[in-house]
Design an enzyme around this catalytic site. Structure first.
Site, short mmCIF file in Angstrom:
data_model
loop_
_atom_site.label_atom_id
_atom_site.label_comp_id
_atom_site.label_asym_id
_atom_site.label_seq_id
_atom_site.Cartn_x
_atom_site.Cartn_y
_atom_site.Cartn_z
N GLU A 20 1.03 -1.18 0.03
CA GLU A 20 -0.03 -0.11 -0.02
C GLU A 20 0.83 1.06 0.04
OE1 GLU A 20 -4.00 -0.24 2.38
OE2 GLU A 20 -2.47 -2.10 3.21
N SER A 42 -6.90 -2.20 1.52
CA SER A 42 -7.22 -1.55 -0.06
C SER A 42 -7.43 -2.81 -1.11
CB SER A 42 -5.78 -1.09 -0.38
OG SER A 42 -5.65 0.23 0.45
N SER A 62 -11.21 10.90 0.17
CA SER A 62 -11.51 9.46 0.91
C SER A 62 -12.83 9.57 1.44
CB SER A 62 -10.34 9.22 1.92
OG SER A 62 -9.10 8.86 1.02
#
Length: 358
Positions: free
Chosen positions: A15, A184, A318
């Site tokens: 990530e 993720s 986000s």
């Protein structure tokens, strides 16, 4: 004197790129009149470095050139000496996702350094990133979840057929195969038969040595954002309109086709129940600073916690900051300042602990 804020980004994690996006957004949001902002990068090989103070808005973060002769241990020692030797008032924002950033390891280092840092502590980070351990704890306190099993690489190698039989007997198809300690949606597969299951298990074991298999829940995916320490507060619920059977890495970060709906269109009673469960999850994991709790909501309005995220993606697009803006109008920059205040509060409280007998 300004508070020094050190933003850690990158890291030895799949990530890595997402961390860089989060760090850019955080650095640009920090008030440079109030804080002296520094960036510290960690390369994919674990080499640490710093670019010094950041005074202007950034478009992207680069890792810079690392000394190929430098080991991770030596580079870490050099950065720590350079950045923290003066011991001015400071706080660290570990804008790191996944392995070595969200799993308690960096938190342990910062605890040893005795500096305040944003987000969850060692225990809550280590448990929160491990889907199997989180599920085991939630099952003990009655937090609703889908049926699941988990197993290690060693178990699978020694008892391959037994593992597959257990999955088919307890979970069935369709099922989701997930590395235990990644976020993720990296390494996650939806399987409809044993052939797909076998391929998914092999792939997931390239990312972790423990795997979780969940029974599929047909429902909407929703999220609650939690902020606080001892007295956590919950945001409204939000959801994404899905174009696929689940949100994989590309759907979240590459394709850009997910449409957030905030607040989610659900009854008030269900909304309240989600917030109560989110607060319970935060507290049972001994959370601090922030946490995102992800749910499945069925057509019959049954709730199932999917997972938690102890340092969720925090770019300007986000879900976490969007949820709070819809809840009480707080801006992205104000949320970051709140995180810093909570980090300092927790650090001050920890200093009241006595480490000697008299």
């Amino acid at each position: 004197m300004k508070t020094q804020v050190y933003v850690l980004y990158g890291g030895k994690s799949v990530e890595h790129e997402i961390s860089k996006r989060t760090a850019v957004a955080i650095i640009n949001a920090l008030d440079k009149e109030k804080y002296d902002v520094y960036s510290i990068y960690i390369s994919s090989e674990g080499i640490w470095g710093t670019t010094g103070m950041v005074k202007e808005e950034l478009k992207e973060l680069q890792e810079g050139k690392s000394d190929s002769a430098m080991t991770p241990t030596l580079s870490l020692a050099k950065v720590l000496q350079e950045c923290f030797s003066q011991r001015e008032e400071c706080v660290v924002i570990p804008a790191l996702h996944g392995t070595h950033g969200e799993d308690g390891t960096i938190q342990g280092l910062l605890e040893l350094m005795d500096v305040p840092y944003v987000g969850n502590g060692i225990l809550s980070s280590a448990i929160g990133i491990d889907k199997a351990m989180t599920k085991e704890i939630f099952s003990k306190v009655g937090i609703p979840q889908a049926e699941y099993v988990f197993f290690t690489l060693h178990e699978w190698q020694r008892h391959t057929n037994r593992v597959y039989d257990q999955i088919e007997r307890k979970i069935g198809y369709p099922c989701f195969v997930k590395p235990a300690k990644l976020g993720s949606s990296v390494g996650i597969h939806r399987c409809q038969n044993q052939d797909e299951l076998k391929e998914a298990v092999k792939d997931s074991f390239t990312f972790d040595q423990k795997i979780v298999v969940d029974k599929e829940v047909i429902g909407r995916e929703m999220q609650i954002a939690v902020i606080g320490n001892e007295d956590p507060k919950c945001s409204v619920a939000g959801e994404y309109i899905l174009e696929k059977s689940f949100m994989d890495y590309n759907a979240k970060y590459v394709d850009g086709k997910l449409i957030p709906i905030i607040p989610a269109n659900i009854p008030d009673s269900l909304h309240q129940k989600m917030q109560e469960i989110s607060q319970q999850a935060f507290q049972v994991l001994n959370g601090s600073g922030l946490m995102r709790v992800d749910f499945f909501v069925t057509e019959e309005n049954e709730l199932y916690v999917n997972e938690v995220n102890t340092f969720p993606g925090f770019t300007g697009h986000s879900m976490f900051p969007a949820l709070w803006e819809a809840t009480n109008g707080i801006t992205y920059s104000e949320i970051i300042e709140k995180f810093i205040d909570l980090a300092i509060e927790r650090h001050q409280n920890s200093r009241q602990i006595q480490y000697t007998r008299g």
